[in-house]
Design a protein around this motif. Structure first.
Motif, short mmCIF file in Angstrom:
data_model
loop_
_atom_site.label_atom_id
_atom_site.label_comp_id
_atom_site.label_asym_id
_atom_site.label_seq_id
_atom_site.Cartn_x
_atom_site.Cartn_y
_atom_site.Cartn_z
N ALA A 19 0.86 -1.24 -0.17
CA ALA A 19 0.09 0.00 -0.03
C ALA A 19 0.96 1.32 -0.11
CB ALA A 19 -1.07 0.05 1.26
N GLY A 20 2.04 1.23 -0.42
CA GLY A 20 3.06 2.28 -0.68
C GLY A 20 2.95 2.89 -2.04
N ILE A 21 3.95 3.80 -2.27
CA ILE A 21 4.05 4.82 -3.41
C ILE A 21 5.20 4.70 -3.68
CG2 ILE A 21 3.61 6.72 -4.80
CD1 ILE A 21 1.48 7.54 -2.76
N PRO A 22 5.84 4.23 -4.86
CA PRO A 22 7.20 4.28 -5.21
C PRO A 22 7.65 5.74 -5.73
CG PRO A 22 6.03 2.50 -6.44
CD PRO A 22 5.05 3.29 -5.85
N PHE A 23 8.85 5.91 -5.15
CA PHE A 23 9.63 7.15 -5.85
C PHE A 23 10.88 6.97 -5.58
CE2 PHE A 23 10.28 8.08 -1.45
CZ PHE A 23 11.22 9.11 -1.19
N LEU A 24 11.97 7.91 -6.38
CA LEU A 24 13.22 7.76 -6.57
C LEU A 24 13.96 8.97 -6.74
CD1 LEU A 24 13.69 7.76 -9.95
CD2 LEU A 24 13.25 5.55 -9.64
N HIS A 25 15.18 9.05 -6.64
CA HIS A 25 16.08 10.44 -7.05
C HIS A 25 16.95 9.95 -7.95
CE1 HIS A 25 14.49 11.65 -3.10
NE2 HIS A 25 14.26 12.78 -3.56
N VAL A 26 17.22 10.79 -9.02
CA VAL A 26 18.32 10.58 -9.99
C VAL A 26 18.73 11.98 -10.44
CG1 VAL A 26 16.38 10.92 -11.81
CG2 VAL A 26 18.70 9.90 -12.50
N LYS A 27 20.23 11.96 -10.73
CA LYS A 27 20.85 13.33 -11.03
C LYS A 27 20.35 13.67 -12.18
CE LYS A 27 25.43 12.46 -9.24
NZ LYS A 27 26.87 12.23 -9.55
N SER A 28 19.83 15.07 -12.30
CA SER A 28 19.19 15.66 -13.42
C SER A 28 19.86 15.62 -14.73
CB SER A 28 18.84 17.29 -13.03
OG SER A 28 18.21 17.42 -11.96
N THR A 29 21.12 15.40 -14.63
CA THR A 29 22.25 15.02 -15.73
C THR A 29 22.21 13.71 -16.49
OG1 THR A 29 24.02 14.88 -14.43
CG2 THR A 29 23.46 17.17 -15.26
N ASN A 30 21.39 12.85 -15.59
CA ASN A 30 21.42 11.36 -16.24
C ASN A 30 20.34 11.03 -16.98
OD1 ASN A 30 21.75 8.44 -16.05
ND2 ASN A 30 22.29 8.20 -13.98
N THR A 31 20.31 11.41 -18.24
CA THR A 31 19.41 11.35 -19.19
C THR A 31 18.93 9.73 -19.36
OG1 THR A 31 20.96 11.53 -20.92
CG2 THR A 31 19.67 13.47 -19.92
N ARG A 32 20.04 9.00 -19.39
CA ARG A 32 19.84 7.50 -19.62
C ARG A 32 19.08 6.93 -18.62
NH1 ARG A 32 24.47 2.89 -21.00
NH2 ARG A 32 22.89 1.10 -20.80
N ALA A 33 19.19 7.27 -17.32
CA ALA A 33 18.42 6.49 -16.23
C ALA A 33 17.00 7.18 -16.31
CB ALA A 33 19.08 6.72 -14.83
N ILE A 34 17.07 8.69 -16.46
CA ILE A 34 15.53 9.07 -16.38
C ILE A 34 14.50 8.48 -17.60
CG2 ILE A 34 14.38 11.21 -16.82
CD1 ILE A 34 16.83 12.91 -15.60
N SER A 35 15.37 8.18 -18.53
CA SER A 35 14.55 7.61 -19.80
C SER A 35 14.01 6.28 -19.22
CB SER A 35 15.33 7.54 -21.10
OG SER A 35 14.61 6.92 -22.13
N LEU A 36 14.95 5.52 -18.77
CA LEU A 36 14.41 4.09 -18.15
C LEU A 36 13.25 4.44 -17.29
CD1 LEU A 36 14.60 1.23 -17.61
CD2 LEU A 36 16.38 1.64 -16.20
N TYR A 37 13.41 5.42 -16.29
CA TYR A 37 12.58 5.43 -15.15
C TYR A 37 11.28 5.95 -15.89
CZ TYR A 37 16.70 5.21 -12.22
OH TYR A 37 17.67 5.01 -11.57
N GLU A 38 11.12 6.87 -16.94
CA GLU A 38 9.99 7.33 -17.55
C GLU A 38 9.15 6.03 -18.13
OE1 GLU A 38 10.92 12.10 -18.47
OE2 GLU A 38 11.36 10.28 -19.83
N HIS A 39 10.02 5.12 -18.85
CA HIS A 39 9.58 3.86 -19.24
C HIS A 39 8.79 2.97 -18.51
CE1 HIS A 39 9.24 0.53 -22.24
NE2 HIS A 39 9.86 -0.08 -21.31
N LEU A 40 9.25 3.22 -16.97
CA LEU A 40 8.72 2.40 -16.02
C LEU A 40 7.51 3.00 -15.40
CD1 LEU A 40 11.88 0.69 -14.73
CD2 LEU A 40 10.29 -0.52 -15.95
N GLY A 41 7.29 4.02 -15.74
CA GLY A 41 5.85 4.88 -15.13
C GLY A 41 6.31 5.97 -14.35
N PHE A 42 7.46 6.26 -14.31
CA PHE A 42 7.71 7.60 -13.01
C PHE A 42 7.73 8.78 -13.70
CE2 PHE A 42 9.80 3.64 -11.17
CZ PHE A 42 9.73 3.81 -9.89
#
Length: 229
Positions: A190-213
């Motif tokens: 019953a929780g809500i997932p979140f995470l932090h990523v460096k604003s310059t890490n475009t590769r990781a941000i793209s993955l997280y967006e693909h996973l619904g973040f």
């Protein structure tokens, strides 16, 4: 009313991470072998003074804020990072996860976890960071090549953290598999997932967006220590 995630460290240490609080009623922080993060109910000079009186001179501390801070002169700013805070608003459809099995990680795996984080630098990881719980890893042979776990838990939010893959094993989907496993665990509780990523890490941000973040806010991360001057 401020959002819980605008002050994730403080709100974690008064709720889901309360058993890991090594501070006081006025200023809260994790033990130095667990995590560097310290939290304040409000980011005032008086709060920084209270922290200054409680921690040793050599300790590096992490402070997370939704806005840029004027760090008092008694502190040295070792590093300041712009970090994107992302919340999973659209989880992928539930289905079987492909890939090698993810193994629960325990105290016996800590040397391998420390070695992997030294190679990949996903963020601070210490000998007892595993106390946050729920760490899982993927092995190839006897080598730990990818892992992920949880960190700050400002209930009902739970942070997915220490997501890392050995450079020789990138591109195999291990990070995505481990993130989805963590997210499903959080949602099942019953929780809500979140995470932090460096604003310059475009590769990781793209993955997280693909996973619904979805990006919620850019946060300021400060690494500080007592000013020797």
């Amino acid at each position: 009313m401020p959002h819980l995630l605008d002050n994730p460290v403080w709100n974690a240490l008064i709720s889901g991470n309360k058993p890991l609080d090594a501070g006081s009623a006025q200023v809260k922080y994790f033990a130095d072998d667990v995590s560097p993060f310290a939290g304040f109910e409000t980011f005032t000079p008086q709060a920084f003074d209270l922290l200054h009186a409680r921690v040793p001179a050599e300790r590096l501390l992490g402070v997370v804020s939704p806005v840029a801070l004027a760090i008092p002169a008694r502190w040295e700013v070792v590093q300041h990072m712009a970090v994107l805070q992302m919340v999973q608003e659209r989880p992928p459809a539930v289905g079987a996860l492909e890939g090698p099995p993810a193994i629960p990680l325990g105290p016996a795996h800590v040397p391998a976890m420390l070695a992997l984080t030294r190679q990949t630098n996903p963020g601070p990881f210490f000998p007892n960071t595993i106390a946050f719980g729920h760490y899982e890893g993927i092995f190839e042979g006897n080598e730990l090549v990818a892992m992920a776990g949880q960190r700050m838990n400002p209930t009902p939010y739970a942070e997915i953290s220490a997501v890392c893959t050995h450079p020789d094993h990138l591109g195999r989907g291990y990070a995505g598999q481990l993130i989805q496993r963590q997210a499903r665990r959080i949602i099942a509780a019953a929780g809500i997932p979140f995470l932090h990523v460096k604003s310059t890490n475009t590769r990781a941000i793209s993955l997280y967006e693909h996973l619904g973040f979805v990006a919620r806010k850019e946060m300021s991360f400060y690494i500080i220590r007592k000013n020797p001057a």
